[in-house]
Motif scaffolding. Structure first.
Motif, PDB file in Angstrom:
ATOM      1  N   GLY A 418       3.808  10.664 -61.983  1.00 12.72           N
ATOM      2  CA  GLY A 418       3.135  11.299 -63.107  1.00 12.72           C
ATOM      3  C   GLY A 418       3.887  11.154 -64.418  1.00 12.72           C
ATOM      4  O   GLY A 418       3.320  11.405 -65.490  1.00 12.72           O
ATOM      5  N   ILE A 419       5.152  10.730 -64.365  1.00 10.32           N
ATOM      6  CA  ILE A 419       5.908  10.480 -65.603  1.00 10.32           C
ATOM      7  C   ILE A 419       5.277   9.331 -66.384  1.00 10.32           C
ATOM      8  O   ILE A 419       5.562   9.156 -67.575  1.00 10.32           O
ATOM      9  CB  ILE A 419       7.397  10.170 -65.277  1.00 10.32           C
ATOM     10  CG1 ILE A 419       8.263  10.189 -66.532  1.00 10.32           C
ATOM     11  CG2 ILE A 419       7.527   8.841 -64.559  1.00 10.32           C
ATOM     12  CD1 ILE A 419       8.293  11.497 -67.266  1.00 10.32           C
ATOM     13  N   GLU A 420       4.383   8.554 -65.750  1.00 15.13           N
ATOM     14  CA  GLU A 420       3.647   7.512 -66.484  1.00 15.13           C
ATOM     15  C   GLU A 420       2.805   8.126 -67.593  1.00 15.13           C
ATOM     16  O   GLU A 420       2.400   7.441 -68.541  1.00 15.13           O
ATOM     17  CB  GLU A 420       2.755   6.716 -65.531  1.00 15.13           C
ATOM     18  CG  GLU A 420       1.544   7.495 -65.012  1.00 15.13           C
ATOM     19  CD  GLU A 420       0.517   6.632 -64.294  1.00 15.13           C
ATOM     20  OE1 GLU A 420       0.485   5.402 -64.528  1.00 15.13           O
ATOM     21  OE2 GLU A 420      -0.260   7.193 -63.493  1.00 15.13           O
ATOM     22  N   ASN A 421       2.525   9.421 -67.499  1.00 11.90           N
ATOM     23  CA  ASN A 421       1.753  10.092 -68.541  1.00 11.90           C
ATOM     24  C   ASN A 421       2.526  10.200 -69.854  1.00 11.90           C
ATOM     25  O   ASN A 421       1.926  10.230 -70.931  1.00 11.90           O
ATOM     26  CB  ASN A 421       1.385  11.514 -68.100  1.00 11.90           C
ATOM     27  CG  ASN A 421       0.383  11.540 -66.958  1.00 11.90           C
ATOM     28  OD1 ASN A 421      -0.221  10.516 -66.627  1.00 11.90           O
ATOM     29  ND2 ASN A 421       0.214  12.691 -66.337  1.00 11.90           N
ATOM     30  N   PHE A 422       3.855  10.306 -69.765  1.00 14.01           N
ATOM     31  CA  PHE A 422       4.670  10.603 -70.946  1.00 14.01           C
ATOM     32  C   PHE A 422       4.431   9.629 -72.105  1.00 14.01           C
ATOM     33  O   PHE A 422       4.173  10.070 -73.234  1.00 14.01           O
ATOM     34  CB  PHE A 422       6.157  10.643 -70.566  1.00 14.01           C
ATOM     35  CG  PHE A 422       7.075  10.816 -71.732  1.00 14.01           C
ATOM     36  CD1 PHE A 422       7.139  12.023 -72.414  1.00 14.01           C
ATOM     37  CD2 PHE A 422       7.878   9.768 -72.171  1.00 14.01           C
ATOM     38  CE1 PHE A 422       7.979  12.198 -73.510  1.00 14.01           C
ATOM     39  CE2 PHE A 422       8.718   9.922 -73.256  1.00 14.01           C
ATOM     40  CZ  PHE A 422       8.771  11.136 -73.922  1.00 14.01           C
ATOM     41  N   PRO A 423       4.506   8.311 -71.886  1.00 17.99           N
ATOM     42  CA  PRO A 423       4.284   7.390 -73.020  1.00 17.99           C
ATOM     43  C   PRO A 423       2.889   7.536 -73.633  1.00 17.99           C
ATOM     44  O   PRO A 423       2.742   7.502 -74.858  1.00 17.99           O
ATOM     45  CB  PRO A 423       4.463   6.001 -72.390  1.00 17.99           C
ATOM     46  CG  PRO A 423       5.220   6.236 -71.131  1.00 17.99           C
ATOM     47  CD  PRO A 423       4.807   7.584 -70.644  1.00 17.99           C
ATOM     48  N   VAL A 424       1.882   7.708 -72.765  1.00 15.78           N
ATOM     49  CA  VAL A 424       0.502   7.799 -73.252  1.00 15.78           C
ATOM     50  C   VAL A 424       0.293   9.097 -74.032  1.00 15.78           C
ATOM     51  O   VAL A 424      -0.364   9.118 -75.079  1.00 15.78           O
ATOM     52  CB  VAL A 424      -0.484   7.707 -72.065  1.00 15.78           C
ATOM     53  CG1 VAL A 424      -1.923   7.765 -72.558  1.00 15.78           C
ATOM     54  CG2 VAL A 424      -0.254   6.423 -71.280  1.00 15.78           C
ATOM     55  N   ILE A 425       0.879  10.188 -73.526  1.00 17.39           N
ATOM     56  CA  ILE A 425       0.763  11.480 -74.217  1.00 17.39           C
ATOM     57  C   ILE A 425       1.401  11.401 -75.601  1.00 17.39           C
ATOM     58  O   ILE A 425       0.820  11.848 -76.602  1.00 17.39           O
ATOM     59  CB  ILE A 425       1.429  12.603 -73.387  1.00 17.39           C
ATOM     60  CG1 ILE A 425       0.675  12.823 -72.083  1.00 17.39           C
ATOM     61  CG2 ILE A 425       1.488  13.905 -74.183  1.00 17.39           C
ATOM     62  CD1 ILE A 425       1.446  13.641 -71.071  1.00 17.39           C
ATOM     63  N   MET A 426       2.594  10.830 -75.681  1.00 17.30           N
ATOM     64  CA  MET A 426       3.285  10.736 -76.966  1.00 17.30           C
ATOM     65  C   MET A 426       2.526   9.842 -77.945  1.00 17.30           C
ATOM     66  O   MET A 426       2.452  10.134 -79.133  1.00 17.30           O
ATOM     67  CB  MET A 426       4.708  10.197 -76.752  1.00 17.30           C
ATOM     68  CG  MET A 426       5.651  11.160 -76.025  1.00 17.30           C
ATOM     69  SD  MET A 426       5.909  12.704 -76.941  1.00 17.30           S
ATOM     70  CE  MET A 426       4.848  13.834 -76.056  1.00 17.30           C
ATOM     71  N   ARG A 427       1.939   8.771 -77.433  1.00 17.99           N
ATOM     72  CA  ARG A 427       1.150   7.891 -78.305  1.00 17.99           C
ATOM     73  C   ARG A 427      -0.136   8.571 -78.754  1.00 17.99           C
ATOM     74  O   ARG A 427      -0.661   8.280 -79.840  1.00 17.99           O
ATOM     75  CB  ARG A 427       0.818   6.592 -77.568  1.00 17.99           C
ATOM     76  CG  ARG A 427       2.008   5.651 -77.391  1.00 17.99           C
ATOM     77  CD  ARG A 427       1.642   4.465 -76.524  1.00 17.99           C
ATOM     78  NE  ARG A 427       0.475   3.752 -77.064  1.00 17.99           N
ATOM     79  CZ  ARG A 427      -0.375   3.046 -76.326  1.00 17.99           C
ATOM     80  NH1 ARG A 427      -0.194   2.964 -75.000  1.00 17.99           N
ATOM     81  NH2 ARG A 427      -1.402   2.432 -76.873  1.00 17.99           N
ATOM     82  N   ALA A 428      -0.657   9.491 -77.928  1.00 17.55           N
ATOM     83  CA  ALA A 428      -1.898  10.182 -78.280  1.00 17.55           C
ATOM     84  C   ALA A 428      -1.671  11.282 -79.297  1.00 17.55           C
ATOM     85  O   ALA A 428      -2.408  11.387 -80.282  1.00 17.55           O
ATOM     86  CB  ALA A 428      -2.541  10.762 -77.014  1.00 17.55           C
ATOM     87  N   ILE A 429      -0.645  12.112 -79.085  1.00 18.41           N
ATOM     88  CA  ILE A 429      -0.447  13.269 -79.967  1.00 18.41           C
ATOM     89  C   ILE A 429       0.488  12.977 -81.132  1.00 18.41           C
ATOM     90  O   ILE A 429       0.485  13.698 -82.133  1.00 18.41           O
ATOM     91  CB  ILE A 429       0.062  14.493 -79.178  1.00 18.41           C
ATOM     92  CG1 ILE A 429       1.498  14.272 -78.669  1.00 18.41           C
ATOM     93  CG2 ILE A 429      -0.868  14.830 -78.034  1.00 18.41           C
ATOM     94  CD1 ILE A 429       2.101  15.490 -78.001  1.00 18.41           C
ATOM     95  N   GLY A 430       1.303  11.916 -81.012  1.00 22.46           N
ATOM     96  CA  GLY A 430       2.256  11.596 -82.071  1.00 22.46           C
ATOM     97  C   GLY A 430       1.626  11.432 -83.443  1.00 22.46           C
ATOM     98  O   GLY A 430       2.047  12.066 -84.420  1.00 22.46           O
ATOM     99  N   PRO A 431       0.586  10.600 -83.574  1.00 22.03           N
ATOM    100  CA  PRO A 431      -0.025  10.391 -84.903  1.00 22.03           C
ATOM    101  C   PRO A 431      -0.969  11.532 -85.327  1.00 22.03           C
ATOM    102  O   PRO A 431      -1.443  11.527 -86.463  1.00 22.03           O
ATOM    103  CB  PRO A 431      -0.828   9.093 -84.707  1.00 22.03           C
ATOM    104  CG  PRO A 431      -0.394   8.531 -83.396  1.00 22.03           C
ATOM    105  CD  PRO A 431       0.054   9.681 -82.578  1.00 22.03           C
ATOM    106  N   ASN A 432      -1.239  12.466 -84.430  1.00 20.76           N
ATOM    107  CA  ASN A 432      -2.208  13.532 -84.718  1.00 20.76           C
ATOM    108  C   ASN A 432      -1.576  14.603 -85.604  1.00 20.76           C
ATOM    109  O   ASN A 432      -0.752  15.402 -85.160  1.00 20.76           O
ATOM    110  CB  ASN A 432      -2.705  14.160 -83.408  1.00 20.76           C
ATOM    111  CG  ASN A 432      -3.904  15.066 -83.622  1.00 20.76           C
ATOM    112  OD1 ASN A 432      -4.113  15.633 -84.705  1.00 20.76           O
ATOM    113  ND2 ASN A 432      -4.716  15.206 -82.588  1.00 20.76           N
TER     114      ASN A 432
END
Length: 570
Positions: A418-432
Motif C-alpha cells: 500500500g506504500i505505492e499510494n504515497f507517490p500518487v497521493i503526493m502528486r494529487a494533493i501537492g498542487p492543490n
C-alpha cells in the motif's frame, strides 16, 4: 472530469516526480537499518543513546495504542447494544423521536427508583448505563432535528429510498466461501428488497468453475434480494490483474443499470466487500442511519471494524497473532478523528464513486486509494466514519502449516505494498492549493512514519538494539553505558510488555465462540501463542514491508494482485 495522477505515467516530469516519491520510503528504511550497523562500529555511544530513546518512545506508543484500543473496544461493545434499526426508522421524525426517548428515560428513572430492593446491583448498573446512553443520544437527536430545519441539504433522507449495493469481487474463491457473506446480508435487519448484490467475477477464472459458482449462488438466493447482478471482467491491455480493475468494471456496469432504472445515485450506498465478508446483522441499519442523518454524507466513507473470525480457531498460531494484531490496529485507528483510511470491506456513496471515476486500473492497493481519490476530489474535506460493528473475514489458511505461513507472508506483503499510494497521493494533493500546506505535511509524515515503523521497529527492538555491544569494540564495552545498556533495554521492554498483556486480554474478549470440535486445551494454545510475538514481528511483520518498499524503490513492481487462497476446514 476529475483528474487523478496515473502511477504509470509516461510524461517525463510527472514520471520523474513519481520515481522520486517511490524511492523515498525504501531509502528511509534502508538508511535506518544499514545505518544502525555502520554507526555501531564508529559511533556506538550515540547508537546506544538512540536505542534507549527509541525504547522510551516505543513504550509511549505502546501505551497510547493500548489505551485507545481499549476505548475502541468499549465503543464496539456499545455499538452492538444499540438498536440501529429502531433509530433508522424513527430519526426521520426527529422531534417526535426525541419525545419518545424522553418518555423512555422517564420510565427507566421511575423504574430504578421503584426497584431498590428487588433489583440486584448489576441490574441497577445496566439500567443506569442505559439511562446515560439514552440521555447522550437524546442530545444527538435534538441536534439532528435543529440541523435538518436549517436547509434542504441538512434534511434527513428517507431510509425507505436508500438502495444498498453490495459488491463481492471474486477470482477463484469457491461458492462455499461466498455463500456465508450473502446469507449474512439476507439475515440483516434491513429490508432485503433494498439490496442489490453485485457479484464481480473474472474472465480468467476457468469458465466451468465460474459458471457453476454463479449459478449455484443465484439459484440459492433467487428472489431474496431486490436484484442479483453478475459481471465478468476481461482484463484489458492498460489494466492490471487486480481487484481495483475488476471493481471499476463492475461499478461502471452498475452505473448504467441504475441510470436505466432511474435511481437517484445520491441514494445508493455502495459496499465494496471482500467476498468472504460476513457483516454484523445490524451493519446495514447502522450504515443507513449514519448516511441519512449526515449533511456531508457524500463526503464520507464508512468503515466497519474488520475481525478475522470466520476461521480463526482453524488456522495456526502465527496467523492468529498477525490477524488479531491487525484487528487491534483498526480498532485503535477508529478512535482517531483524522487519519483513518478505508481498508478491506467498506462503504461509500455511489454518487461520489462516480464523480472520482471509481478505482485506478493499474494499482494493487485498491481499498485505501479510493479514499485518497475522494479526499483529493473534495479538496481534503473528506473522511472515514467508523461504524462500530464488526465485519468478519477469513484468516489465512492453507492445506499445510508451512503453506499457511507462506501465504500469510504474501498477504502482509500485499498490505504493505500500500506504500505505492504515497507517490500518487503526493502528486494529487501537492498542487492543490485548497488543501493547506500543514495538512499536506501531516499526511506525508503519517504515511511515511507508519510504513517506516512497520518495516523497522520490530527489527530494531529484536536485533539491532544489541549491535553496539557486538561491534562497539573494547573501549566502548568498558564504558558505563555499555554495562547498563542490556539492563536498561530489558527494563524498558518489560514495561512495553504491558501493551502485549492488554492485547492478549482483548483478544479473548473479541474471540468468537470455540467450535465444539476443539477441546478446552485450544484456549491454552490461544494464550501461549503470544509468546511467538518476538519471532513473528520481524519475520511476518517487518520483512514483508521491507520487501514491498524495496521493490517499489528499485522499480521492481508487482504485476498483478495476489489473491489470498481461501479455504475452510470441513
Amino acid at each position: 472530469m476529475f483528474d487523478f495522477p496515473d502511477p504509470k505515467t509516461k510524461e517525463p516530469k510527472a514520471r520523474r516526480w513519481q520515481r522520486i516519491m517511490e524511492i523515498i520510503p525504501g531509502t528511509l528504511t534502508w538508511f535506518t537499518l544499514l545505518g544502525m550497523f555502520i554507526f555501531s562500529f564508529f559511533l556506538p555511544i550515540y547508537v546506544s543513546i538512540f536505542i534507549i530513546v527509541f525504547d522510551i518512545y516505543w513504550i509511549y506508543r505502546t501505551v497510547f495504542i493500548a489505551y485507545y484500543s481499549v476505548e475502541g473496544y468499549h465503543r464496539l461493545r456499545e455499538g452492538k447494544e444499540i438498536d440501529w434499526w429502531e433509530r433508522c426508522q424513527n430519526i426521520m421524525h426527529a422531534e417526535k423521536y426525541a419525545d419518545m426517548i424522553k418518555e423512555r428515560i422517564k420510565q427507566m428513572q421511575e423504574g430504578l427508583k421503584g426497584c431498590d430492593k428487588q433489583c440486584s446491583f448489576r441490574e441497577k448498573g445496566i439500567i443506569k448505563r442505559e439511562i446515560k446512553r439514552s440521555q447522550a443520544y437524546l442530545k444527538e437527536v435534538a441536534e439532528i432535528a435543529i440541523s435538518s430545519k436549517k436547509s434542504e441539504e441538512n434534511k434527513i433522507l428517507d431510509w425507505r429510498e436508500i438502495v444498498h449495493v453490495v459488491m463481492l469481487p471474486t477470482a477463484n474463491e469457491p461458492a462455499e466461501i461466498i455463500e456465508p457473506a450473502l446469507k449474512a446480508i439476507a439475515d440483516a435487519n434491513f429490508p432485503n428488497h433494498q439490496f442489490i448484490i453485485l457479484l464481480a467475477t473474472e474472465e480468467r477464472e476457468p469458465e466451468k468453475q465460474r459458471l457453476e459458482k454463479v449459478n449455484y449462488l443465484k439459484n440459492k438466493f433467487a428472489g431474496v434480494f431486490g436484484d442479483f447482478l453478475v459481471t465478468t471482467h476481461i482484463v484489458k491491455d492498460d489494466e492490471m490483474k487486480a481487484k481495483g480493475s475488476n471493481a471499476t468494471f463492475a461499478a461502471n456496469y452498475l452505473k448504467t443499470y441504475l441510470e436505466e432504472k432511474g435511481v437517484d445515485l445520491k441514494k445508493v450506498i455502495f459496499s465494496n466487500f471482500d467476498c468472504d465478508s460476513v457483516a454484523h446483522p445490524q451493519y446495514f441499519a447502522a450504515l443507513t442511519y449514519e448516511y441519512i442523518t449526515d449533511p456531508k454524507r457524500l463526503q464520507r466513507s464508512y468503515q466497519p471494524l474488520p475481525m478475522y473470525h470466520n476461521n480463526l480457531w482453524d488456522t495456526n498460531a502465527f496467523v492468529r497473532v498477525i490477524v488479531t494484531s491487525s484487528s487491534f490496529w483498526h480498532i485503535f485507528q477508529s478512535t482517531r478523528d483524522e487519519g483513518m483510511v478505508t481498508f478491506s470491506s467498506h462503504s461509500e456513496p455511489f454518487d461520489t464513486l462516480c464523480k472520482v471515476d471509481f478505482w485506478p486500473l493499474n494499482m494493487i492497493s485498491e481499498d485505501s486509494i479510493i479514499y485518497w481519490k475522494c479526499f483529493s476530489y473534495y479538496n481534503g474535506d473528506y473522511k472515514v466514519k467508523p461504524i462500530y460493528l464488526p465485519i468478519s473475514l477469513d484468516a489465512v489458511l492453507a492445506e499445510t502449516y508451512w503453506k499457511t505461513i507462506k501465504n500469510q507472508y504474501k498477504q502482509k506483503r500485499r498490505w504493505a505494498y500500500g506504500i505505492e499510494n504515497f507517490p500518487v497521493i503526493m502528486r494529487a494533493i501537492g498542487p492543490n492549493k485548497k488543501i493547506s500546506f500543514g495538512k499536506k505535511v501531516k499526511i506525508a509524515f503519517e504515511i511515511l512514519e507508519g510504513h517506516h515503523s512497520w518495516a523497522t521497529a520490530s527489527v530494531i527492538l529484536a536485533i539491532l538494539g544489541w549491535l553496539p555491544l557486538i561491534f562497539g569494540g573494547d573501549q566502548f564495552n568498558q564504558s558505563v553505558i555499555a554495562h547498563n545498556l542490556p539492563f536498561i533495554t530489558r527494563y524498558l521492554m518489560t514495561l512495553a510488555m504491558m501493551g502485549l498483556v492488554i492485547s492478549m486480554s482483548l483478544s479473548f474478549l473479541l474471540m468468537p465462540p470455540r467450535p465444539k470440535k476443539y477441546s478446552r486445551w485450544r484456549n491454552v494454545y490461544m494464550l501461549l501463542q503470544w509468546a511467538l510475538v518476538p519471532i513473528i514481528a520481524p519475520f511476518l511483520g517487518s520483512m514483508p514491508s521491507i520487501e514491498s518498499q524495496t521493490r517499489i524503490m528499485l522499480g521492481k513492481y508487482f504485476g498483478e494482485f495476489w489473491v489470498t487462497d481461501k479455504m475452510r476446514k470441513k
